[in-house]
Structures are given as structure tokens and as C-alpha cells.
Design an enzyme around this catalytic site. Structure first.
Site, short mmCIF file in Angstrom:
data_model
loop_
_atom_site.label_atom_id
_atom_site.label_comp_id
_atom_site.label_asym_id
_atom_site.label_seq_id
_atom_site.Cartn_x
_atom_site.Cartn_y
_atom_site.Cartn_z
N HIS A 132 47.87 44.94 12.23
CA HIS A 132 48.54 46.19 11.88
C HIS A 132 49.28 46.12 10.53
CE1 HIS A 132 50.25 50.08 12.75
NE2 HIS A 132 51.49 49.63 12.72
N ASP A 178 43.41 46.65 15.53
CA ASP A 178 44.83 46.99 15.38
C ASP A 178 45.36 47.46 16.73
OD1 ASP A 178 47.29 48.19 14.87
OD2 ASP A 178 46.67 49.07 12.97
N SER A 233 52.31 52.55 8.92
CA SER A 233 52.64 52.77 10.32
C SER A 233 53.56 53.98 10.47
CB SER A 233 53.27 51.49 10.88
OG SER A 233 53.32 51.53 12.28
#
Lengths: 267, 267
Positions: free
Chosen positions: A246, A218, A95
Site C-alpha cells: 500500500h 494491496d 491513501s
């Protein structure tokens, strides 16, 4: 005494010659990599760390001014690599950890051999019709406000949105715990630095070979975002995962591990 | 790439501010500390390493000239501390690892806060009537010859002498495996560097606070040797263990762990 090691709670394990750094996402620390990172210890030198203001980092090193943008975190990654005399590392970032690695690679490209990005996004806010980041600015302002007014409620809500896999409630519960154990001030500033960032303009400057691992379903980094990144980074490939949500390194560690090995083999 | 980390297979774990280094004995690597070292991770920054020529160190860094005396190994410890910006570390050394730490403290005293010595000996050879090291020179020549002629047989024999606790044969078997997996050239040179050393004359130069942990029925470092060291090091204390043999960190890890904590509290 230990300077950067204490500051970023650096851990070194594994036996290979090639260094591989695992970087966490927002509101998380290195323990999120506990299912995946040990799989690389036989062949790689595994480096784990926590961002200043997260996990077991040195909170006295936190500076709002430095960490109000992701460049501050990237600077710490560059410094850590230099202190450890690392060159041409493999950097696996989850991320916003992927963005931080990308920014570090722009600060000092020679430090990096490959970027492996798990659920990355260069910009979380929609810029329609040309770009669909997944959030409207108002959604994010709502989240920031919720962080101010009801931090626990925010952690509970966001953990479910991020993790998905609600048939395994222990996963979102862990993430919620991770959010809650983060210092609220640091978390709030990191949230703004993360979710208000727009690094679309730098994607074309990335020179390091990049692999994007894109999850199904996601909500934080939708498929269009992964495809956008893949189109704009010069030397990149994208792999579509079966994992949903995610946090595939927590929800689907086997597939995540396997795909990281695939990326490593494809350089 | 990783220089000293690769050379000495350095591992860093734990979260405390105070660094604690665990150093292995002859023919062993950091895995010998696996029952003890993790107990310190909550409060200390734990540093593990392998000597060049042992464990998963970088064998290409082995130099017969450098490592023909223990000072060569001590120099690596000093360099590792400097590379990691460590100062005032706690150094826990087993057997010859204790001597190596002591020599490192003579090279650079400011790097060390405390030496904790598990079964140390400044000299393995008897110098009767004033000093009883435990071995006659002929015994050691016999061992060196056995290493040349029958390395496996030597490993089998010495492992039992060192470990004792023969009611738990898996302990000596593990040590035998450790000896056998060591490169024979390095092991032979390390054996001579270890067992022919005589550092009795430097004991009085040690300025770092020292704790000696002395086992019962230790054929490698008998009780008289521990007492001799304690008498000759300026600032030292000796603790007599219930553990028998020369490897209490493997045979009696609970008592060893507890006593190390006691030493740490008594500084």
C-alpha cells in the site's frame, strides 16, 4: 506567527510555475514522500505538509470535533491553497490523503487541476455483494480496540499489513515508527475518521481530472476498489502498478515517480 | 499563480516557530546559503528567496525603475513577510542583502526582531577623511565600464576580489559562475544600486536589534566600515570573524553558522 505554515508544517521547494502538493496517508507525514517529491523540484513548485496531529504539525491546533471527519482535514488543504494563492494545483494524495484531496476539490474545485491518487479508497468496509472494500466492520473494530489496548502492538501489526514487501523489513519498520511517533489520541481519531468513512456517494460529484495508481496485492485498497473509483469518477484513468503493498512511494519510488509524471503528461 | 513565491523563488523549510530569513548578496542567490541555512532547520522556520533579477526569480517581474535603488528590493522583502504573515523575523543578510534588510526594517520595523548583517556596508565609496568605504568613485566607474565591455572578464576579476581565499580557487570560481549566470542587465543595474548607494544617514533610524559580523581582510566591506555601522546603529553589536574575504558563509560556513547562533542567543 506563521499561521497555516506552522499549523501544517508547510514546506515549499522547487522552481516550476505549476504547484504540486504531496499529501501523506494515515499515520504518516511528509517524510514518506522523500524519495518521490524531490524529483519534481526542477519542473514544479513542490508543497509538502503534515496533517494537524501528525508529523511536525502544530498539535495545539488539533480539535477532535473538526478532525472527526475527513472534511476537517480537507478544509485545511483548501485553506493552505488559499493562503498560498494557489489555483489549479496538482494534488498527489496517498491513501486517505487522496480522499482528503478529493473532498477538498468538492469544497473548492477551482483550486485543483488534477488529482493523482495513490492507493485510494472511498470506503474500506465491504458492502457485499455490490462493493468489496476489503474489511469487515468487525475487523476494524478489532483494530480500533487494539489501538486502545496495545498501541505499539497495533503499530507493529498494521505496518506489516500496509507495507507488505516483508523481504525488506526496514520498510515496515519505518512505517511502524511513523505510527508510533504519531500522537495516539490523534491517531485513534484519525483511524476512525479514515476507516469508517464512506465517500462512495460523492465520487460522481468529482469534476477534477483524476488519475488512480493502483498497486498489486494491496490489502488496504484492493484492486476492486481502484476499479470502482475509476468507474464512478467522471474524468478518471487508472494505472496498475507493479509495486506491491500500500506504500509504493516508499517501496517502489522509481515506478511511482515515473507514473506520476505519466499522469501529469496525460492531462 | 504563486505570486510572491514565484516572483522571489521563495523556499520554506525547517520546523521552529521563529522565522529566519537568509538574504543573499549582490550577484548571488539563495544557494550561497546552502552550508549555513540547513543548520537552522531544527529550531527555526527557514525562509530563502532570490531577488527579482537573480537566481531563479521571476524575471518577468523585473522593473528597472523599481530596482534602480535598494528600496525596491526592500519593498519585496516587506511584501514577502506580509504575505507569509510573518512578524518579528530574524533577518540574516549578506553584504547588500544586509542593507536591503535594514531598509525593509525602516519601511516596517514591526516585521523584524533582529538583523544579522554579514559583511555589510552603508556606503562603498570613500568620503575622506571622515569615512573610508574602500572604493574611490573612479574604481567603481571602472568596474561598471568593465561590466559593459567585458562581462565575463568582470565576473572573473570581481569574484576573486570578493571571495579571497585564493588557495581554494573553487570558491571564487563558484562566485564567478553565480555572477555570470545572473542576467547582465539586472546585474548591471543592481551593481549601480548597490555600489553607488549611501545609506549612512539612515543608520541612526534603525530601531531593530542588530549584529554585525565583520570578516578579516574584506575588500568590499573593510573593518572600518563594520565599526562605523556599529557606532551609528543604536542597538548593535559587532563580532570580528577569523574568516577572510567577503563571503564567509561560503568560505567558512562553520564559523559563520556558529556566530549566527551566538547572535541569536544574545538578543
Amino acid at each position: 506567527m506563521l499561521d497555516f505554515i506552522k499549523k501544517n508544517n508547510v514546506k515549499i521547494s522547487g522552481e516550476g510555475e505549476q504547484a504540486i502538493i504531496f499529501a501523506a496517508g494515515f499515520g504518516c507525514d511528509q517524510t514518506m514522500w522523500r524519495y518521490v517529491a524531490p524529483q519534481f523540484e526542477k519542473e514544479y513548485r513542490v508543497i509538502l505538509f503534515d496533517y494537524v496531529g501528525a508529523g511536525k504539525s502544530d498539535y495545539s491546533a488539533y480539535q477532535s470535533e473538526k478532525y472527526k471527519t475527513l472534511e476537517g482535514y480537507a478544509q485545511d488543504v483548501v485553506e493552505m491553497c488559499k493562503e498560498l494563492n494557489l489555483k489549479e494545483v496538482i494534488y498527489v494524495g496517498h491513501s486517505v490523503g487522496a480522499t482528503i484531496g478529493m473532498l477538498a476539490s468538492l469544497q473548492d474545485p477551482a483550486l485543483f487541476k488534477q488529482l493523482i491518487m495513490l492507493g485510494p479508497s472511498p470506503c474500506y468496509i465491504n458492502d457485499l455483494p455490490s462493493y468489496k472494500g476489503g474489511f469487515e466492520r468487525e475487523d476494524l473494530d478489532g483494530l480500533f480496540e487494539m489501538m486502545e489496548l496495545n498501541y505499539i502492538g497495533w503499530a507493529n501489526y498494521l505496518s506489516k499489513v500496509v507495507m507488505k514487501n516483508l523481504d525488506r523489513p526496514e520498510l515496515a519498520a519505518e512505517l511502524e515508527g511513523s505510527f508510533c511517533s504519531t500522537d495516539p489520541l490523534c491517531a485513534k481519531e484519525f483511524a476512525r475518521a479514515t476507516f469508517l468513512s464512506d465517500y462512495r456517494h460523492v465520487l460522481q460529484q468529482v469534476t477534477v481530472s483524476t488519475c488512480i495508481l493502483q498497486c498489486e496485492d494491496d490489502s488496504i485498497a484492493p484492486k476492486e476498489v481502484g476499479i470502482y473509483m475509476n468507474e464512478h469518477i467522471k474524468e478518471s484513468a487508472i494505472f496498475f502498478m507493479e509495486a506491491t503493498g500500500h506504500c509504493p512511494h516508499v517501496s517502489q519510488p522509481e515506478e511511482t515517480t515515473q507514473l506520476i509524471f505519466t499522469c501529469l503528461a496525460n492531462i
